[in-house]
Design a protein around this motif. Structure first.
Motif, PDB file in Angstrom:
ATOM      1  N   ARG A   1       0.996  -1.127   0.088  1.00  0.00           N
ATOM      2  CA  ARG A   1       0.105   0.095  -0.103  1.00  0.00           C
ATOM      3  C   ARG A   1       0.920   1.289  -0.106  1.00  0.00           C
ATOM      4  O   ARG A   1       1.823   1.212   0.608  1.00  0.00           O
ATOM      5  CB  ARG A   1      -0.986   0.027   1.155  1.00  0.00           C
ATOM      6  CG  ARG A   1      -1.903  -1.286   1.337  1.00  0.00           C
ATOM      7  CD  ARG A   1      -2.678  -1.294   2.398  1.00  0.00           C
ATOM      8  NE  ARG A   1      -3.935  -0.415   1.940  1.00  0.00           N
ATOM      9  CZ  ARG A   1      -5.000  -0.131   3.013  1.00  0.00           C
ATOM     10  NH1 ARG A   1      -4.844  -0.704   4.252  1.00  0.00           N
ATOM     11  NH2 ARG A   1      -5.937   0.685   2.860  1.00  0.00           N
ATOM     12  N   HIS A   2       0.423   2.234  -0.497  1.00  0.00           N
ATOM     13  CA  HIS A   2       1.107   3.635  -0.672  1.00  0.00           C
ATOM     14  C   HIS A   2       0.754   4.270   0.535  1.00  0.00           C
ATOM     15  O   HIS A   2      -0.349   4.386   1.090  1.00  0.00           O
ATOM     16  CB  HIS A   2       0.452   4.339  -2.032  1.00  0.00           C
ATOM     17  CG  HIS A   2       0.917   3.853  -3.165  1.00  0.00           C
ATOM     18  ND1 HIS A   2       2.207   3.894  -3.796  1.00  0.00           N
ATOM     19  CD2 HIS A   2       0.074   2.874  -3.747  1.00  0.00           C
ATOM     20  CE1 HIS A   2       2.202   3.379  -4.836  1.00  0.00           C
ATOM     21  NE2 HIS A   2       0.776   2.562  -4.941  1.00  0.00           N
ATOM     22  N   VAL A   3       2.052   4.686   1.210  1.00  0.00           N
ATOM     23  CA  VAL A   3       1.778   5.464   2.517  1.00  0.00           C
ATOM     24  C   VAL A   3       2.800   6.579   2.708  1.00  0.00           C
ATOM     25  O   VAL A   3       4.080   6.493   1.876  1.00  0.00           O
ATOM     26  CB  VAL A   3       1.965   4.251   3.679  1.00  0.00           C
ATOM     27  CG1 VAL A   3       3.210   3.751   3.650  1.00  0.00           C
ATOM     28  CG2 VAL A   3       1.718   5.162   4.966  1.00  0.00           C
ATOM     29  N   THR A   4       2.708   7.530   3.323  1.00  0.00           N
ATOM     30  CA  THR A   4       3.633   8.305   3.928  1.00  0.00           C
ATOM     31  C   THR A   4       3.665   8.733   5.329  1.00  0.00           C
ATOM     32  O   THR A   4       2.796   8.198   6.062  1.00  0.00           O
ATOM     33  CB  THR A   4       3.433  10.042   3.094  1.00  0.00           C
ATOM     34  OG1 THR A   4       4.659  10.725   3.384  1.00  0.00           O
ATOM     35  CG2 THR A   4       2.482  10.555   3.456  1.00  0.00           C
ATOM     36  N   GLY A   5       4.692   9.466   5.925  1.00  0.00           N
ATOM     37  CA  GLY A   5       4.594   9.787   7.231  1.00  0.00           C
ATOM     38  C   GLY A   5       5.809  10.652   7.483  1.00  0.00           C
ATOM     39  O   GLY A   5       6.500  11.298   6.601  1.00  0.00           O
ATOM     40  N   PHE A   6       6.338  10.588   8.566  1.00  0.00           N
ATOM     41  CA  PHE A   6       7.604  11.462   9.144  1.00  0.00           C
ATOM     42  C   PHE A   6       8.736  11.330   8.165  1.00  0.00           C
ATOM     43  O   PHE A   6       9.065  10.208   8.235  1.00  0.00           O
ATOM     44  CB  PHE A   6       7.792  11.478  10.517  1.00  0.00           C
ATOM     45  CG  PHE A   6       8.937  12.528  10.779  1.00  0.00           C
ATOM     46  CD1 PHE A   6       8.394  14.026  10.977  1.00  0.00           C
ATOM     47  CD2 PHE A   6      10.172  12.199  11.099  1.00  0.00           C
ATOM     48  CE1 PHE A   6       9.500  14.773  11.219  1.00  0.00           C
ATOM     49  CE2 PHE A   6      11.195  13.308  11.369  1.00  0.00           C
ATOM     50  CZ  PHE A   6      10.711  14.331  11.426  1.00  0.00           C
TER      51      PHE A   6
END
Length: 190
Positions: free
Chosen positions: A120-125
């Motif tokens: 899954r595509h994800v982002t974060g710090f």
């Protein structure tokens, strides 16, 4: 309708309060869930600024009672919650029912540790120039997630992730859009 907010000591204040206010403007309640019912420490970056009351312990919280979860970041909170199998199981059940899972900043660490990011595509710090030890990309990739660093918010079905408080407008906008269009929310309203 209620969204659970998973937090522990050391969560980032703006990543809780700003989405909470936007969610509640839409007529959806929020409920603070933590490891125990004891008040937890509110942080503004690395400084403790107060305490927040907890509505339910993770043992009292039933995933079926929520239309989704918000996962604020902070230097400590997601790491603390990641050590709890009950929290990880709660997240897995919410995701399994295709309900909203919305981590911001280091909140993505908890979601990755629950195994929800695989393929899954994800982002974060992502600010390794400032705090390389807090970057979540290695954990996301370790659990098979597809990292996106250059987008303020990434939507992959029911998983809405964001990089940091500077991206709050995009993050809360994506949550509002999900709430407007979600079949789960429409059924609850009917």
């Amino acid at each position: 309708m209620t969204i659970g907010v998973l937090v522990a000591d050391g969560f980032q204040d703006s990543e809780y309060f700003l989405p909470k206010f936007e969610i509640e403007k839409m007529g959806v309640q929020t409920e603070v869930i933590s490891l125990t019912r004891e008040p937890i420490e509110i942080y503004s970056f690395f400084s403790r600024i107060g305490q927040l009351d907890v509505n339910k312990s993770i043992q009292e919280a039933n995933p079926g009672d929520y239309i989704g979860v918000l996962v604020p970041g902070g230097a400590k909170s997601p790491a603390i919650l990641s050590k709890s199998e009950a929290v990880l199981a709660f997240l897995r059940q919410v995701n399994g029912e295709r309900k909203l899972v919305a981590p911001i900043c280091r909140g993505t660490l908890l979601v990755a540790n629950s195994g929800l990011v695989k393929n899954r595509h994800v982002t974060g710090f992502h600010r390794r120039d400032q705090y390389p030890e807090l970057v979540v990309q290695p954990t996301v990739e370790q659990f098979g997630g597809i990292w996106s660093e250059d987008q303020p918010v990434v939507v992959d079905d029911n998983l809405i992730s964001s990089r940091n408080p500077d991206d709050m407008v995009q993050f809360t906008g994506a949550i509002r859009e999900w709430l407007r269009n979600s079949p789960q929310v429409q059924r609850k309203r009917a």
